[in-house]
Design a protein around this motif. Structure first.
Motif, PDB file in Angstrom:
ATOM      1  N   LEU A 105      -0.683   9.510   2.679  1.00  0.00           N
ATOM      2  CA  LEU A 105       0.079   8.281   2.441  1.00  0.00           C
ATOM      3  C   LEU A 105       0.900   8.391   1.162  1.00  0.00           C
ATOM      4  CD1 LEU A 105      -2.608   5.590   3.381  1.00  0.00           C
ATOM      5  CD2 LEU A 105      -0.686   6.392   4.771  1.00  0.00           C
ATOM      6  N   SER A 106       0.267   8.815   0.086  1.00  0.00           N
ATOM      7  CA  SER A 106       0.992   8.947  -1.180  1.00  0.00           C
ATOM      8  C   SER A 106       1.992  10.094  -1.112  1.00  0.00           C
ATOM      9  CB  SER A 106       0.019   9.135  -2.345  1.00  0.00           C
ATOM     10  OG  SER A 106      -0.759  10.305  -2.176  1.00  0.00           O
ATOM     11  N   GLY A 107       1.631  11.171  -0.440  1.00  0.00           N
ATOM     12  CA  GLY A 107       2.537  12.308  -0.316  1.00  0.00           C
ATOM     13  C   GLY A 107       3.805  11.956   0.439  1.00  0.00           C
ATOM     14  N   PHE A 108       3.649  11.265   1.564  1.00  0.00           N
ATOM     15  CA  PHE A 108       4.840  10.863   2.328  1.00  0.00           C
ATOM     16  C   PHE A 108       5.693   9.876   1.532  1.00  0.00           C
ATOM     17  CE2 PHE A 108       2.455  12.267   6.219  1.00  0.00           C
ATOM     18  CZ  PHE A 108       3.321  13.318   6.517  1.00  0.00           C
ATOM     19  N   TRP A 109       5.059   8.991   0.788  1.00  0.00           N
ATOM     20  CA  TRP A 109       5.818   8.048  -0.045  1.00  0.00           C
ATOM     21  C   TRP A 109       6.607   8.811  -1.104  1.00  0.00           C
ATOM     22  CZ3 TRP A 109       6.451   6.551  -5.076  1.00  0.00           C
ATOM     23  CH2 TRP A 109       7.108   5.338  -5.291  1.00  0.00           C
ATOM     24  N   LEU A 110       5.979   9.776  -1.769  1.00  0.00           N
ATOM     25  CA  LEU A 110       6.654  10.562  -2.810  1.00  0.00           C
ATOM     26  C   LEU A 110       7.818  11.363  -2.229  1.00  0.00           C
ATOM     27  CD1 LEU A 110       3.509  11.835  -4.742  1.00  0.00           C
ATOM     28  CD2 LEU A 110       5.260  10.279  -5.641  1.00  0.00           C
ATOM     29  N   VAL A 111       7.607  11.992  -1.092  1.00  0.00           N
ATOM     30  CA  VAL A 111       8.651  12.799  -0.453  1.00  0.00           C
ATOM     31  C   VAL A 111       9.828  11.913  -0.045  1.00  0.00           C
ATOM     32  CG1 VAL A 111       9.126  14.081   1.685  1.00  0.00           C
ATOM     33  CG2 VAL A 111       7.186  14.704   0.266  1.00  0.00           C
ATOM     34  N   ARG A 112       9.505  10.779   0.528  1.00  0.00           N
ATOM     35  CA  ARG A 112      10.571   9.855   0.942  1.00  0.00           C
ATOM     36  C   ARG A 112      11.336   9.349  -0.278  1.00  0.00           C
ATOM     37  NH1 ARG A 112      10.147   4.235   4.306  1.00  0.00           N
ATOM     38  NH2 ARG A 112      12.380   3.871   4.286  1.00  0.00           N
ATOM     39  N   TRP A 113      10.624   8.949  -1.313  1.00  0.00           N
ATOM     40  CA  TRP A 113      11.263   8.419  -2.512  1.00  0.00           C
ATOM     41  C   TRP A 113      12.160   9.468  -3.156  1.00  0.00           C
ATOM     42  CZ3 TRP A 113      12.091   8.952  -7.669  1.00  0.00           C
ATOM     43  CH2 TRP A 113      12.506   7.819  -8.354  1.00  0.00           C
ATOM     44  N   ALA A 114      11.707  10.717  -3.163  1.00  0.00           N
ATOM     45  CA  ALA A 114      12.471  11.795  -3.783  1.00  0.00           C
ATOM     46  C   ALA A 114      13.580  12.337  -2.874  1.00  0.00           C
ATOM     47  CB  ALA A 114      11.539  12.935  -4.192  1.00  0.00           C
ATOM     48  N   GLY A 115      13.583  11.921  -1.613  1.00  0.00           N
ATOM     49  CA  GLY A 115      14.611  12.385  -0.683  1.00  0.00           C
ATOM     50  C   GLY A 115      14.426  13.825  -0.228  1.00  0.00           C
ATOM     51  N   ILE A 116      13.182  14.295  -0.243  1.00  0.00           N
ATOM     52  CA  ILE A 116      12.882  15.670   0.182  1.00  0.00           C
ATOM     53  C   ILE A 116      12.544  15.646   1.669  1.00  0.00           C
ATOM     54  CG2 ILE A 116      11.319  17.629  -0.130  1.00  0.00           C
ATOM     55  CD1 ILE A 116      10.793  16.552  -2.981  1.00  0.00           C
ATOM     56  N   PRO A 117      13.153  16.538   2.458  1.00  0.00           N
ATOM     57  CA  PRO A 117      12.770  16.580   3.880  1.00  0.00           C
ATOM     58  C   PRO A 117      11.325  17.075   4.022  1.00  0.00           C
ATOM     59  CG  PRO A 117      14.360  18.315   3.371  1.00  0.00           C
ATOM     60  CD  PRO A 117      14.182  17.498   2.125  1.00  0.00           C
ATOM     61  N   TRP A 118      10.525  16.374   4.815  1.00  0.00           N
ATOM     62  CA  TRP A 118       9.103  16.718   4.904  1.00  0.00           C
ATOM     63  C   TRP A 118       8.780  17.620   6.086  1.00  0.00           C
ATOM     64  CZ3 TRP A 118       6.021  15.220   9.010  1.00  0.00           C
ATOM     65  CH2 TRP A 118       6.535  14.224   9.839  1.00  0.00           C
ATOM     66  N   ARG A 119       9.722  17.889   6.936  1.00  0.00           N
ATOM     67  CA  ARG A 119       9.414  18.696   8.122  1.00  0.00           C
ATOM     68  C   ARG A 119       9.614  20.193   7.926  1.00  0.00           C
ATOM     69  NH1 ARG A 119      10.702  15.138  13.398  1.00  0.00           N
ATOM     70  NH2 ARG A 119       9.859  13.224  12.550  1.00  0.00           N
ATOM     71  N   GLY A 120      10.204  20.607   6.860  1.00  0.00           N
ATOM     72  CA  GLY A 120      10.450  22.028   6.659  1.00  0.00           C
ATOM     73  C   GLY A 120      10.084  22.450   5.259  1.00  0.00           C
TER      74      GLY A 120
END
Length: 155
Positions: free
Chosen positions: A64-79
């Motif tokens: 949950l926190s990881g996806f929030w951080l990735v989304r907030w930072a604009g980092i693509p999480w699938r690759g």
């Protein structure tokens, strides 16, 4: 500010997740190798409790926190390193879930052996071997996730 707070909680919870996991595994391993049903019964009871209090809660909080951080930072999480981290985390959790059930079974078998004043039964040792077999890949997957999170290699 919110980003730094969530990042700090993410790092703190990963430390609790990994630390509790490796610590409780160490104690159950050593207790089991001691082969005294009384010792194993006590240690297994606390290992199961620690897994529910610390490991389970942080295992839920981490993605949950990881996806929030990735989304907030604009980092693509699938690759890249994030995608590999997510995949390895999934492997670790897929190994950990049956480990918790095995620990509960081991706790029950040890408590029964203790109450009956008998040695740990063969069913305990079958569960123990599977527990070790699942614990090793979970440990290695978590190590790899830590590496990816710190190094963030270009993949």
């Amino acid at each position: 500010m919110a980003y730094l707070v969530v990042k700090w909680l993410h790092v703190l919870s990963s430390t609790l997740l990994f630390g509790t996991g490796i610590g409780s595994a160490f104690y159950l391993l050593v207790a089991s190798l001691h082969r005294d049903a009384r010792v194993v019964a006590v240690v297994a009871r606390y290992v199961v409790l620690a897994d529910w209090l610390f490991t389970a809660t942080t295992a839920v909080f981490q993605p949950l926190s990881g996806f929030w951080l990735v989304r907030w930072a604009g980092i693509p999480w699938r690759g890249g390193w994030v995608g590999w981290s997510v995949a390895l985390y999934a492997v670790a959790i897929a190994c950990w879930l049956p480990v918790v059930l095995l620990q509960m079974r081991m706790r029950g078998l040890a408590a029964h052996a203790c109450a009956e004043a008998i040695p740990l039964p063969p069913a305990y040792w079958r569960a123990f071997r599977l527990w070790v077999a699942l614990g090793v890949p979970a440990f290695l997957a978590f190590l790899a996730v830590f590496y990816l999170m710190v190094v963030k290699p270009p993949l």
